[in-house]
Design a protein around this motif. Structure first.
Motif, mmCIF file in Angstrom:
data_model
loop_
_atom_site.group_PDB
_atom_site.id
_atom_site.type_symbol
_atom_site.label_atom_id
_atom_site.label_comp_id
_atom_site.label_asym_id
_atom_site.label_seq_id
_atom_site.Cartn_x
_atom_site.Cartn_y
_atom_site.Cartn_z
ATOM 1 N N LEU A 19 0.936 -1.119 0.077
ATOM 2 C CA LEU A 19 -0.098 0.140 0.091
ATOM 3 C C LEU A 19 0.836 1.126 0.139
ATOM 4 N N LYS A 20 0.435 2.379 -0.651
ATOM 5 C CA LYS A 20 1.277 3.511 -0.955
ATOM 6 C C LYS A 20 0.518 4.307 0.280
ATOM 7 N N VAL A 21 1.584 4.836 1.152
ATOM 8 C CA VAL A 21 1.095 5.620 2.385
ATOM 9 C C VAL A 21 1.600 7.040 2.251
ATOM 10 N N ALA A 22 0.607 8.149 2.163
ATOM 11 C CA ALA A 22 1.301 9.261 2.109
ATOM 12 C C ALA A 22 1.665 9.991 3.485
ATOM 13 N N VAL A 23 2.343 10.296 4.153
ATOM 14 C CA VAL A 23 2.803 10.597 5.404
ATOM 15 C C VAL A 23 2.976 12.064 5.282
ATOM 16 N N ALA A 53 6.038 4.432 1.927
ATOM 17 C CA ALA A 53 5.708 5.791 2.310
ATOM 18 C C ALA A 53 6.461 6.857 1.403
ATOM 19 N N GLU A 54 5.677 7.990 1.207
ATOM 20 C CA GLU A 54 5.919 9.058 0.642
ATOM 21 C C GLU A 54 5.676 10.340 1.189
ATOM 22 N N PHE A 92 -3.310 7.256 4.285
ATOM 23 C CA PHE A 92 -2.522 8.320 4.886
ATOM 24 C C PHE A 92 -2.370 8.286 6.373
ATOM 25 N N VAL A 93 -1.181 8.906 6.731
ATOM 26 C CA VAL A 93 -0.983 9.065 8.074
ATOM 27 C C VAL A 93 -0.668 10.318 8.266
ATOM 28 N N VAL A 94 -1.528 11.104 9.095
ATOM 29 C CA VAL A 94 -1.298 12.458 9.295
ATOM 30 C C VAL A 94 -0.738 12.866 10.561
ATOM 31 N N LEU A 95 0.383 13.488 10.640
ATOM 32 C CA LEU A 95 1.318 14.044 11.653
ATOM 33 C C LEU A 95 0.792 15.449 12.052
ATOM 34 N N THR A 96 0.210 15.671 13.466
ATOM 35 C CA THR A 96 -0.012 16.852 13.834
ATOM 36 C C THR A 96 -0.015 17.137 15.191
ATOM 37 N N PRO A 97 0.464 18.428 15.323
ATOM 38 C CA PRO A 97 0.767 19.067 16.753
ATOM 39 C C PRO A 97 -0.803 19.629 17.052
ATOM 40 N N GLU A 98 -0.882 20.120 18.430
ATOM 41 C CA GLU A 98 -2.072 20.600 18.694
ATOM 42 C C GLU A 98 -1.632 22.328 18.941
ATOM 43 N N TYR A 99 -2.439 23.029 18.308
ATOM 44 C CA TYR A 99 -2.376 24.520 18.698
ATOM 45 C C TYR A 99 -3.655 24.987 18.989
ATOM 46 N N ALA A 120 -12.960 7.429 0.187
ATOM 47 C CA ALA A 120 -12.662 5.869 0.537
ATOM 48 C C ALA A 120 -11.218 5.480 0.766
ATOM 49 N N LYS A 121 -10.669 6.227 1.581
ATOM 50 C CA LYS A 121 -9.284 5.754 1.987
ATOM 51 C C LYS A 121 -9.150 5.775 3.333
ATOM 52 N N PRO A 122 -8.182 5.202 4.050
ATOM 53 C CA PRO A 122 -8.067 5.238 5.497
ATOM 54 C C PRO A 122 -6.969 6.160 6.000
ATOM 55 N N VAL A 123 -7.304 6.743 7.083
ATOM 56 C CA VAL A 123 -6.324 7.841 7.569
ATOM 57 C C VAL A 123 -5.924 7.549 8.882
#
Length: 207
Positions: A19-23, A53-54, A92-99, A120-123
């Motif tokens: 699977l191609k995962v966009a980070v 990953a990309e 997708f994997v989303v990297l997020t801080p908290e502001y 229709a894609k997982p996150v």
């Protein structure tokens, strides 16, 4: 007479493509901690055969918060660097801080400039921050991605007091728990990514 002559040879089932995962690195703030967390996550991804990953970095995007159905040539050029990566991703994997109890405007802009790319894609989520570890930002992002017909996986990875959790070389000081959490999240992401990819190959998503 050969007693095995009538036994059919086992069929060879080809392994599915990874699977191609966009980070997605969600913060573009000066002095951000996101690249440290991203490098840690990419290390976990490199250990897997089922995911590739990309990186999509909001600091490289340059997308305005003012949306338009007729973007300027400058915005079109920025989208041309990002949109194909999102479209090609299976997950997708989303990297997020908290502001201020929420997630960065740069991440919201990247999300809002796209629509079909999320459907229709997982996150999955990796968050970081102070006491909350960015979890309040994740809870808001779940609502955003639900509106975009994406599927968010249950388990997350969160780093509380993230700056103190990594050494100067970007290595986690006590990796057992975050490594285990990353495996659970990536396992769920892989399951949903494979299931949705197979389903869409049979029938287009019509939501």
């Amino acid at each position: 007479m050969n007693p095995t002559a009538d036994v059919a040879a086992p069929l060879h089932t080809p392994l599915p493509a990874p699977l191609k995962v966009a980070v997605i690195i969600g913060s573009n703030r000066e002095g951000r901690f996101g690249p440290v967390v991203a490098d840690w996550l990419l290390g976990r991804l490199r250990e897997r055969d089922d995911l590739t990953a990309e990186v999509v970095d909001t600091a490289d995007a340059g997308l305005p918060t003012a949306l338009s159905y007729s973007p300027t040539p400058e915005v079109t050029a920025e989208l041309a660097k990002i949109t194909p990566k999102l479209a090609a991703a299976d997950a997708f994997v989303v990297l997020t801080p908290e502001y201020n109890h929420s997630f960065p405007a740069s991440l919201k802009a990247l999300i809002d400039w796209h629509y079909e790319e999320w459907r229709a894609k997982p996150v999955g989520f990796v968050s970081y921050g102070g006491v909350s570890g960015g979890l309040r930002a994740v809870e808001q992002l779940r609502q955003v991605f639900a509106e975009l017909h994406a599927v968010t996986v249950r388990d997350t990875v969160s780093f509380h007091n993230a700056g103190a959790s990594f050494d100067d070389e970007g290595r986690h000081r006590d990796p057992a728990a975050p490594d285990a959490a990353a495996k659970v999240m990536l396992d769920q992401l892989g399951w949903w990514g494979s299931a949705l990819r197979e389903a869409k190959a049979v029938r287009a998503y019509g939501g």
